[in-house]
Design a protein around this motif. Structure first.
Motif, PDB file in Angstrom:
ATOM      1  N   ARG A 190      77.485  49.587 128.544  1.00  0.00           N
ATOM      2  CA  ARG A 190      77.665  49.827 127.107  1.00  0.00           C
ATOM      3  C   ARG A 190      77.280  48.594 126.304  1.00  0.00           C
ATOM      4  NH1 ARG A 190      82.726  50.906 127.048  1.00  0.00           N
ATOM      5  NH2 ARG A 190      82.636  53.182 127.048  1.00  0.00           N
ATOM      6  N   ALA A 191      77.740  47.421 126.757  1.00  0.00           N
ATOM      7  CA  ALA A 191      77.405  46.182 126.057  1.00  0.00           C
ATOM      8  C   ALA A 191      75.901  45.929 126.061  1.00  0.00           C
ATOM      9  CB  ALA A 191      78.139  45.008 126.695  1.00  0.00           C
ATOM     10  N   SER A 192      75.254  46.224 127.185  1.00  0.00           N
ATOM     11  CA  SER A 192      73.808  46.021 127.283  1.00  0.00           C
ATOM     12  C   SER A 192      73.053  46.946 126.340  1.00  0.00           C
ATOM     13  CB  SER A 192      73.343  46.244 128.721  1.00  0.00           C
ATOM     14  OG  SER A 192      73.934  45.305 129.596  1.00  0.00           O
ATOM     15  N   LEU A 193      73.463  48.204 126.271  1.00  0.00           N
ATOM     16  CA  LEU A 193      72.782  49.162 125.400  1.00  0.00           C
ATOM     17  C   LEU A 193      73.025  48.846 123.934  1.00  0.00           C
ATOM     18  CD1 LEU A 193      73.402  52.486 127.365  1.00  0.00           C
ATOM     19  CD2 LEU A 193      71.305  51.151 127.226  1.00  0.00           C
ATOM     20  N   GLU A 194      74.215  48.365 123.604  1.00  0.00           N
ATOM     21  CA  GLU A 194      74.474  47.972 122.219  1.00  0.00           C
ATOM     22  C   GLU A 194      73.648  46.747 121.840  1.00  0.00           C
ATOM     23  OE1 GLU A 194      78.684  47.501 121.918  1.00  0.00           O
ATOM     24  OE2 GLU A 194      79.050  49.632 121.590  1.00  0.00           O
ATOM     25  N   ALA A 195      73.379  45.886 122.827  1.00  0.00           N
ATOM     26  CA  ALA A 195      72.573  44.688 122.568  1.00  0.00           C
ATOM     27  C   ALA A 195      71.124  45.035 122.237  1.00  0.00           C
ATOM     28  CB  ALA A 195      72.612  43.764 123.779  1.00  0.00           C
ATOM     29  N   LEU A 196      70.707  46.273 122.522  1.00  0.00           N
ATOM     30  CA  LEU A 196      69.349  46.684 122.201  1.00  0.00           C
ATOM     31  C   LEU A 196      69.056  46.541 120.707  1.00  0.00           C
ATOM     32  CD1 LEU A 196      68.942  49.932 124.352  1.00  0.00           C
ATOM     33  CD2 LEU A 196      67.738  47.770 124.679  1.00  0.00           C
ATOM     34  N   ARG A 197      70.066  46.824 119.876  1.00  0.00           N
ATOM     35  CA  ARG A 197      69.861  46.764 118.427  1.00  0.00           C
ATOM     36  C   ARG A 197      69.466  45.357 117.991  1.00  0.00           C
ATOM     37  NH1 ARG A 197      74.345  47.159 115.929  1.00  0.00           N
ATOM     38  NH2 ARG A 197      73.529  47.868 113.952  1.00  0.00           N
ATOM     39  N   THR A 198      70.164  44.374 118.555  1.00  0.00           N
ATOM     40  CA  THR A 198      69.857  42.985 118.217  1.00  0.00           C
ATOM     41  C   THR A 198      68.467  42.592 118.705  1.00  0.00           C
ATOM     42  OG1 THR A 198      72.201  42.426 118.374  1.00  0.00           O
ATOM     43  CG2 THR A 198      70.633  40.604 118.460  1.00  0.00           C
ATOM     44  N   GLU A 199      68.120  43.050 119.904  1.00  0.00           N
ATOM     45  CA  GLU A 199      66.826  42.684 120.486  1.00  0.00           C
ATOM     46  C   GLU A 199      65.679  43.343 119.735  1.00  0.00           C
ATOM     47  OE1 GLU A 199      65.243  40.022 123.185  1.00  0.00           O
ATOM     48  OE2 GLU A 199      67.328  40.448 122.665  1.00  0.00           O
ATOM     49  N   ILE A 200      65.819  44.628 119.438  1.00  0.00           N
ATOM     50  CA  ILE A 200      64.751  45.347 118.737  1.00  0.00           C
ATOM     51  C   ILE A 200      64.576  44.805 117.327  1.00  0.00           C
ATOM     52  CG2 ILE A 200      64.103  47.617 117.814  1.00  0.00           C
ATOM     53  CD1 ILE A 200      65.400  48.857 120.290  1.00  0.00           C
ATOM     54  N   ALA A 201      65.671  44.295 116.737  1.00  0.00           N
ATOM     55  CA  ALA A 201      65.596  43.748 115.379  1.00  0.00           C
ATOM     56  C   ALA A 201      64.683  42.526 115.305  1.00  0.00           C
ATOM     57  CB  ALA A 201      66.992  43.387 114.883  1.00  0.00           C
ATOM     58  N   LYS A 202      64.363  41.925 116.450  1.00  0.00           N
ATOM     59  CA  LYS A 202      63.420  40.804 116.452  1.00  0.00           C
ATOM     60  C   LYS A 202      62.010  41.272 116.086  1.00  0.00           C
ATOM     61  CE  LYS A 202      65.934  38.245 120.060  1.00  0.00           C
ATOM     62  NZ  LYS A 202      65.877  37.731 121.451  1.00  0.00           N
ATOM     63  N   ALA A 203      61.743  42.568 116.294  1.00  0.00           N
ATOM     64  CA  ALA A 203      60.414  43.105 115.998  1.00  0.00           C
ATOM     65  C   ALA A 203      60.425  44.115 114.857  1.00  0.00           C
ATOM     66  CB  ALA A 203      59.822  43.763 117.242  1.00  0.00           C
ATOM     67  N   VAL A 204      61.515  44.871 114.727  1.00  0.00           N
ATOM     68  CA  VAL A 204      61.607  45.935 113.731  1.00  0.00           C
ATOM     69  C   VAL A 204      62.761  45.634 112.784  1.00  0.00           C
ATOM     70  CG1 VAL A 204      61.890  48.409 113.337  1.00  0.00           C
ATOM     71  CG2 VAL A 204      60.713  47.598 115.394  1.00  0.00           C
ATOM     72  N   VAL A 205      62.475  45.597 111.505  1.00  0.00           N
ATOM     73  CA  VAL A 205      63.503  45.327 110.504  1.00  0.00           C
ATOM     74  C   VAL A 205      64.152  46.642 110.087  1.00  0.00           C
ATOM     75  CG1 VAL A 205      63.977  44.397 108.211  1.00  0.00           C
ATOM     76  CG2 VAL A 205      62.285  43.302 109.686  1.00  0.00           C
ATOM     77  N   GLY A 206      65.492  46.689 110.143  1.00  0.00           N
ATOM     78  CA  GLY A 206      66.196  47.913 109.780  1.00  0.00           C
ATOM     79  C   GLY A 206      66.026  48.975 110.858  1.00  0.00           C
ATOM     80  N   GLN A 207      66.093  50.250 110.454  1.00  0.00           N
ATOM     81  CA  GLN A 207      65.894  51.399 111.346  1.00  0.00           C
ATOM     82  C   GLN A 207      66.946  51.462 112.444  1.00  0.00           C
ATOM     83  OE1 GLN A 207      64.114  53.228 109.866  1.00  0.00           O
ATOM     84  NE2 GLN A 207      62.299  52.242 109.024  1.00  0.00           N
ATOM     85  N   ASP A 208      68.165  50.948 112.196  1.00  0.00           N
ATOM     86  CA  ASP A 208      69.223  51.034 113.199  1.00  0.00           C
ATOM     87  C   ASP A 208      69.548  52.474 113.600  1.00  0.00           C
ATOM     88  OD1 ASP A 208      69.428  48.340 113.438  1.00  0.00           O
ATOM     89  OD2 ASP A 208      71.293  48.117 112.311  1.00  0.00           O
ATOM     90  N   PRO A 209      69.617  53.434 112.654  1.00  0.00           N
ATOM     91  CA  PRO A 209      69.899  54.813 113.074  1.00  0.00           C
ATOM     92  C   PRO A 209      68.868  55.362 114.049  1.00  0.00           C
ATOM     93  CG  PRO A 209      70.248  54.572 110.720  1.00  0.00           C
ATOM     94  CD  PRO A 209      69.589  53.304 111.185  1.00  0.00           C
ATOM     95  N   ALA A 210      67.591  55.023 113.847  1.00  0.00           N
ATOM     96  CA  ALA A 210      66.549  55.508 114.757  1.00  0.00           C
ATOM     97  C   ALA A 210      66.712  54.886 116.140  1.00  0.00           C
ATOM     98  CB  ALA A 210      65.160  55.199 114.198  1.00  0.00           C
TER      99      ALA A 210
END
Length: 333
Positions: free
Chosen positions: A22-42
């Protein structure tokens, strides 16, 4: 659809443990934010689809980072990804693969198509004729493709992220209801806010290259083992008879709505229950609540209903109809 609270990035150490997963999958948001700004719901929707072994239809105008989002997700999960640009002349074999004659052995050998990957980005899927669109149906539903009578299994995990432009329909082939129903979620990818767009331009001014995710600092924070542990934990998430009844009542209400010509099928009800379970687990619970069902109702159901022409002329949208239904269906205590 809200995104879960971000936690510190976790590595895949201890993969197989549900809490670590669960912690690893939640960390995806932080990692993806390095390339994509916003779009957390997607991002959250794509993770939910992976947990449910489903597929996603991404709808947004060109240039809102739909392709970059899928590539960043694959890089953060250490998964293989391929992209297919759908065009009117694309053939089914261009997706599934075909038999190729080898002159050296005088035999035919199978050349796998781009569908043999973990994350397949089907770009502008409504640009190609129905015959080619349907080539994905077996892959999406059965996780295999059949070429020359031989079924060939696809990798696991396997997710199709198909995109379409919501404002340009000239020269397109709209997906039929039967194929739309195969997508677990339909996610809208909106234009960024002013602050987010300024952040995008600032990154590009500082040398950000969307084609080089490694240089942007995107690193794997989860892997297939985390997905397997997470899927097993989601399958253990408790669903009470009252919650199952609530899901059914919502779906039956769509079939009785005067604004809809087509309501949600039992497959759609099953999909809503699956996505609600995944969302409940992602938010740290081992049981589903009515709020979990409400949180996933729009992305899970919006593409499974069809407006009546008169309702459409009056400016009614599928989202507004589903929202009204959620407000009127009694919530179990």
């Amino acid at each position: 659809m809200s995104a879960p609270t971000a936690q510190n990035a976790a590595t895949t150490d201890g993969a197989g443990n549900p809490d670590s997963a669960r912690a690893s999958l939640e960390a995806l948001r932080t990692e993806i934010a390095k390339a994509v700004v916003g779009q957390d719901p997607a991002v959250t929707g794509l993770v939910v689809a992976l947990l449910c072994r489903g597929h996603v239809l991404l709808e947004g105008v060109p240039g809102v980072a739909k392709t970059l989002l899928v590539r960043a997700l694959a890089a953060s999960l250490e998964l293989d990804t391929k992209r297919v640009q759908f065009t009117p002349d694309l053939m089914p074999s261009d997706i599934t693969g075909s038999l190729v004659y080898d002159a050296r052995t005088a035999e035919f050998s199978f050349q796998p198509g781009p569908v043999f990957t973990n994350l397949l980005l089907a770009d502008e899927i409504n640009r190609t004729p129905p015959k080619t669109q349907s080539a994905l149906l077996e892959a999406m539903e059965e996780l295999q493709v059949t070429v020359d009578g031989t079924p060939r299994p696809l990798p696991d995990p396997f997710l199709v992220a198909a995109t379409q432009n919501p404002v340009e329909y000239e020269g397109t082939y709209p997906l039929p209801e039967a194929q739309l129903d195969r997508f677990l979620l339909k996610l809208t990818v909106p234009l960024p806010s002013r602050d987010d767009e300024v952040s995008v331009l600032t990154r590009h001014a500082q040398g950000f290259n969307p084609r080089d995710l490694q240089a942007a600092g995107v690193r794997p924070v989860a892997g297939p083992a985390d997905l397997e542990a997470a899927r097993a934990a989601v399958a253990r998430t408790t669903v009470t008879p009252e919650i199952a009844g609530y899901v059914v009542d919502i779906c039956r209400a769509t079939r009785e709505s005067p604004s809809l010509a087509l309501g949600v099928s039992p497959r759609g009800a099953t999909a809503l229950l699956s996505t609600a379970r995944a969302w409940a687990w992602l938010t740290g619970r081992d049981y589903v609540t009515p709020d979990d069902v409400k949180a996933l109702a729009l992305p899970t159901l919006r593409h499974r209903v069809q407006l009546r022409p008169e309702a459409e002329m009056e400016g009614v949208t599928t989202d507004s109809v589903i929202t009204a239904i959620l407000a009127h269906v009694p919530v179990p205590r």
